[in-house]
Scaffold this motif. Structure first.
Motif, PDB file in Angstrom:
ATOM      1  N   GLY A  23       0.816  -1.104   0.150  1.00  0.00           N
ATOM      2  CA  GLY A  23      -0.184   0.089   0.009  1.00  0.00           C
ATOM      3  C   GLY A  23       0.870   1.214  -0.105  1.00  0.00           C
ATOM      4  N   HIS A  24       0.222   2.128  -0.077  1.00  0.00           N
ATOM      5  CA  HIS A  24       0.867   3.686  -0.137  1.00  0.00           C
ATOM      6  C   HIS A  24       1.343   4.000   1.194  1.00  0.00           C
ATOM      7  N   VAL A  25       2.688   4.743   1.128  1.00  0.00           N
ATOM      8  CA  VAL A  25       3.166   5.354   2.254  1.00  0.00           C
ATOM      9  C   VAL A  25       2.184   5.773   3.519  1.00  0.00           C
ATOM     10  N   ASP A  26       2.331   5.480   4.764  1.00  0.00           N
ATOM     11  CA  ASP A  26       1.544   6.279   5.768  1.00  0.00           C
ATOM     12  C   ASP A  26       0.195   5.876   5.805  1.00  0.00           C
ATOM     13  N   THR A  27      -0.357   4.931   5.005  1.00  0.00           N
ATOM     14  CA  THR A  27      -1.642   4.152   5.041  1.00  0.00           C
ATOM     15  C   THR A  27      -1.892   3.544   6.431  1.00  0.00           C
ATOM     16  N   GLY A  28      -0.603   3.127   7.057  1.00  0.00           N
ATOM     17  CA  GLY A  28      -1.014   2.383   8.139  1.00  0.00           C
ATOM     18  C   GLY A  28      -0.318   0.887   8.102  1.00  0.00           C
ATOM     19  N   LYS A  29       0.442   0.527   7.171  1.00  0.00           N
ATOM     20  CA  LYS A  29       0.853  -0.762   6.940  1.00  0.00           C
ATOM     21  C   LYS A  29       1.503  -1.563   8.121  1.00  0.00           C
ATOM     22  N   THR A  30       2.366  -0.627   8.765  1.00  0.00           N
ATOM     23  CA  THR A  30       3.226  -1.097   9.990  1.00  0.00           C
ATOM     24  C   THR A  30       2.275  -1.055  11.059  1.00  0.00           C
ATOM     25  N   LYS A  31       1.394  -0.086  11.492  1.00  0.00           N
ATOM     26  CA  LYS A  31       0.770   0.120  12.411  1.00  0.00           C
ATOM     27  C   LYS A  31      -0.275  -1.240  12.501  1.00  0.00           C
ATOM     28  N   LEU A  32      -0.654  -1.901  11.341  1.00  0.00           N
ATOM     29  CA  LEU A  32      -1.752  -2.897  11.159  1.00  0.00           C
ATOM     30  C   LEU A  32      -1.048  -4.227  11.910  1.00  0.00           C
ATOM     31  N   LEU A 140      -9.467  -0.978   4.616  1.00  0.00           N
ATOM     32  CA  LEU A 140      -9.642   0.415   4.372  1.00  0.00           C
ATOM     33  C   LEU A 140      -9.417   0.990   5.724  1.00  0.00           C
ATOM     34  N   ASN A 141      -8.178   1.408   5.982  1.00  0.00           N
ATOM     35  CA  ASN A 141      -7.978   2.045   7.329  1.00  0.00           C
ATOM     36  C   ASN A 141      -8.086   3.173   7.851  1.00  0.00           C
ATOM     37  N   LYS A 142      -7.985   3.478   9.177  1.00  0.00           N
ATOM     38  CA  LYS A 142      -8.119   4.486   9.795  1.00  0.00           C
ATOM     39  C   LYS A 142      -9.449   4.987   9.908  1.00  0.00           C
ATOM     40  N   ILE A 143     -10.476   3.850   9.980  1.00  0.00           N
ATOM     41  CA  ILE A 143     -12.117   4.303  10.077  1.00  0.00           C
ATOM     42  C   ILE A 143     -12.149   5.204  11.580  1.00  0.00           C
ATOM     43  N   ASP A 144     -11.206   5.098  12.446  1.00  0.00           N
ATOM     44  CA  ASP A 144     -11.422   5.964  13.825  1.00  0.00           C
ATOM     45  C   ASP A 144     -11.260   7.352  13.462  1.00  0.00           C
ATOM     46  N   ARG A 145     -10.728   7.874  12.189  1.00  0.00           N
ATOM     47  CA  ARG A 145     -10.687   9.098  11.896  1.00  0.00           C
ATOM     48  C   ARG A 145     -11.917   9.939  11.398  1.00  0.00           C
ATOM     49  N   LEU A 146     -12.866   8.970  11.142  1.00  0.00           N
ATOM     50  CA  LEU A 146     -14.290   9.550  10.527  1.00  0.00           C
ATOM     51  C   LEU A 146     -14.623  10.286  11.655  1.00  0.00           C
ATOM     52  N   THR A 208     -11.025  -0.915   8.760  1.00  0.00           N
ATOM     53  CA  THR A 208     -10.126  -1.261   9.767  1.00  0.00           C
ATOM     54  C   THR A 208      -9.656   0.044  10.720  1.00  0.00           C
ATOM     55  N   SER A 209      -9.086  -0.065  11.990  1.00  0.00           N
ATOM     56  CA  SER A 209      -8.441   0.606  12.427  1.00  0.00           C
ATOM     57  C   SER A 209      -7.210  -0.007  13.185  1.00  0.00           C
ATOM     58  N   ALA A 210      -6.195   0.580  12.933  1.00  0.00           N
ATOM     59  CA  ALA A 210      -4.952   0.062  13.337  1.00  0.00           C
ATOM     60  C   ALA A 210      -4.872   0.474  15.028  1.00  0.00           C
ATOM     61  N   HIS A 211      -5.328   1.610  15.109  1.00  0.00           N
ATOM     62  CA  HIS A 211      -5.340   2.276  16.403  1.00  0.00           C
ATOM     63  C   HIS A 211      -6.336   1.702  17.525  1.00  0.00           C
ATOM     64  N   THR A 212      -7.583   1.454  17.147  1.00  0.00           N
ATOM     65  CA  THR A 212      -8.437   0.856  17.909  1.00  0.00           C
ATOM     66  C   THR A 212      -8.759  -0.758  17.858  1.00  0.00           C
TER      67      THR A 212
HETATM   68  P1  GDP Z   1       2.857   2.849   6.869  1.00  0.00           P
HETATM   69  O1  GDP Z   1       3.891   3.821   6.162  1.00  0.00           O
HETATM   70  O2  GDP Z   1       1.791   2.509   6.000  1.00  0.00           O
HETATM   71  O3  GDP Z   1       3.496   1.617   7.619  1.00  0.00           O
HETATM   72  O4  GDP Z   1       2.135   3.521   7.760  1.00  0.00           O
HETATM   73  P2  GDP Z   1       2.361   3.831   9.582  1.00  0.00           P
HETATM   74  O5  GDP Z   1       2.094   2.319  10.046  1.00  0.00           O
HETATM   75  O6  GDP Z   1       3.791   3.858   9.683  1.00  0.00           O
HETATM   76  O7  GDP Z   1       1.367   4.892  10.064  1.00  0.00           O
HETATM   77  C1  GDP Z   1       1.338   6.161   9.349  1.00  0.00           C
HETATM   78  C2  GDP Z   1       0.729   6.976  10.273  1.00  0.00           C
HETATM   79  O8  GDP Z   1      -0.605   6.636  10.328  1.00  0.00           O
HETATM   80  C3  GDP Z   1       1.309   6.845  11.950  1.00  0.00           C
HETATM   81  O9  GDP Z   1       1.511   8.134  12.480  1.00  0.00           O
HETATM   82  C4  GDP Z   1       0.246   6.063  12.317  1.00  0.00           C
HETATM   83  O10 GDP Z   1       0.052   6.121  13.994  1.00  0.00           O
HETATM   84  C5  GDP Z   1      -0.956   6.451  11.687  1.00  0.00           C
HETATM   85  N1  GDP Z   1      -2.074   5.468  11.627  1.00  0.00           N
HETATM   86  C6  GDP Z   1      -1.847   4.118  11.075  1.00  0.00           C
HETATM   87  N2  GDP Z   1      -3.166   3.583  11.310  1.00  0.00           N
HETATM   88  C7  GDP Z   1      -4.155   4.236  11.876  1.00  0.00           C
HETATM   89  C8  GDP Z   1      -5.378   4.260  12.294  1.00  0.00           C
HETATM   90  O11 GDP Z   1      -5.847   3.102  12.088  1.00  0.00           O
HETATM   91  N3  GDP Z   1      -5.859   5.274  12.845  1.00  0.00           N
HETATM   92  C9  GDP Z   1      -5.249   6.403  12.839  1.00  0.00           C
HETATM   93  N4  GDP Z   1      -6.095   7.511  13.358  1.00  0.00           N
HETATM   94  N5  GDP Z   1      -3.950   6.643  12.500  1.00  0.00           N
HETATM   95  C10 GDP Z   1      -3.153   5.636  11.999  1.00  0.00           C
END
Ligand code: GDP
Length: 362
Positions: A23-32, A140-146, A208-212
């Motif tokens: 996926g694109h950078v910063d979409t939350g791959k690592t966090k997931l 479809l990540n970051k739903i907690d940001r809705l 999904t939400s990688a945070h919640t």
């Molecule tokens: P990667 O580049 O795809 O590996 O993205 P990261 O996992 O490093 O996440 C990029 C940024 O998005 C970080 O600041 C995360 O904390 C944030 N982030 C990732 N997943 C979520 C999510 O589900 N919800 C919110 N609010 N932020 C997220």
């Protein structure tokens, strides 16, 4: 030998599928990845999740536990022993993980930020997945940001959505519709996972939400469903070896080592192996097969667990002489009693052209 390997295949002896995250950078791959790896310490049960070399192994017990909230009727039956998830998300490890043009990843998660939709690297990822004919699902990540989203940690998505305000539900619907449209522009039919009646024609979208942690149980359930439905043939265990070099690394005390993903078969200490080198084929003998110490043990730098023998699928470090010029992405072959080493050298080197083109491009 090949016949024997085929005869030994059985649907009751499936190996673990290998999963990549793109996926694109910063979409939350690592966090997931972090979130699914996280074991519930309070509840004790770690469920045997183990950190390997370049990959994390989730035994089926851990996946059952993590999907329980969305599988209370037990409708999903588990036939795979576990799931091997590659730790380095992104294009590079995906393109390295291939064998004769097809991918060693049996399934992939394409992560899309619901607030951003499809981005340039998302489209590049779709191209790669299609080229390699790899089945995938979309997180479809970051739903907690809705705006106004109320968290219900680690819940199933449908239940969480039903407990949101009308405004949140409407925003979700709008963003979902936009995302489906953007996929359609890429000639991909996409459908919300619980409305998808045909997983071979429609890509499933899992919010999904990688945070919640919301939606993650659904995502895991879907991964297992899809691999079991579509790939039983490919996942049958083979005694024939399938192994790829992910990374070449110098480690203090060990010299140059290779990190490999063993996707099928068995590797043993003392095996004679053949792989691609920059200055010609490399033939050497496995000195050690290593995985990291279990997480709960104190991490002593440079200390590994040694194995006499390892069985697919897993990530493992190989220590051996003469690995300095090994090439990431190379196939690795084991010289069997009836094999001619030179034949195998020729065989692995026939992959080299493609590998070098890739080295030049990057
Ligand atoms: P990667 O580049 O795809 O590996 O993205 P990261 O996992 O490093 O996440 C990029 C940024 O998005 C970080 O600041 C995360 O904390 C944030 N982030 C990732 N997943 C979520 C999510 O589900 N919800 C919110 N609010 N932020 C997220």
């Amino acid at each position: 030998q090949h016949e024997e390997a085929l005869a030994a295949r059985s649907k009751d002896n499936l190996r673990s599928p290998i999963c990549c995250i793109l996926g694109h950078v910063d979409t939350g791959k690592t966090k997931l990845l972090d979130k699914i790896r996280q074991t519930n310490v309070q509840e004790g049960e770690a469920g045997g999740i183990t950190q390997q070399i370049g990959a994390t192994y989730f035994p089926v017990e851990a996946i059952k536990q993590k999907t329980e909230v969305v599988n209370q009727d037990g409708s999903l039956e588990f036939n795979v022993p576990g799931l091997l998830v590659i730790d380095t998300p992104g294009h590079e490890s995906f393109t390295n993980l291939r064998s004769r043009g097809s991918s060693l990843c049996n399934i992939a998660i394409l992560v899309v930020d619901i607030m951003h939709g499809l981005e340039p690297q998302t489209i590049e990822s779709i191209r790669l997945l299609r080229d390699r004919k790899t089945p995938f699902i979309v997180a479809l990540n970051k739903i907690d940001r809705l705006y106004g989203w109320k968290d219900i940690p680690n819940n199933g998505f449908q239940d969480s959505l039903s407990k949101q305000s009308k405004a949140v539900q409407n925003e979700f619907k709008e963003r979902l519709a936009q995302t489906k449209l953007a996929f359609a522009e890429q000639s991909l039919n996409a459908e919300l996972f619980y409305e998808n009646k045909n997983m071979s024609r429609y890509v499933s979208l899992v919010p999904t939400s990688a945070h919640t942690g919301e939606g993650i149980p659904d995502m895991l359930k879907l991964l297992i469903t899809l691999t079991q439905q579509r790939m039983a043939e490919k996942l049958m265990y083979l005694s024939e070896l399938e192994c790829t070099v992910l990374e070449v690394k110098v480690i203090e005390g060990l010299g140059t080592t290779i990190d490999v993903v063993l996707s099928n078969g068995v590797l043993r200490e003392g095996d004679r192996i053949v792989l691609c080198g920059l200055n010609g084929p490399i033939a050497t003998t496995v000195r050690a097969l290593l995985t990291p110490q279990p997480l709960k043990e104190l991490r002593v730098k440079g200390s590994y667990v040694h194995h006499k023998e390892v069985k697919a699928a897993l990530g493992v470090k190989i220590a051996a002489n003469d690995l300095e010029n090994a090439i990431a992405g190379s196939r690795l072959l084991v010289v069997g009693p009836d094999d001619d080493e030179e034949d195998l050298e020729e065989e692995v080197m026939s992959d080299l052209e493609g590998l070098l083109n890739k080295v030049e491009k990057s």
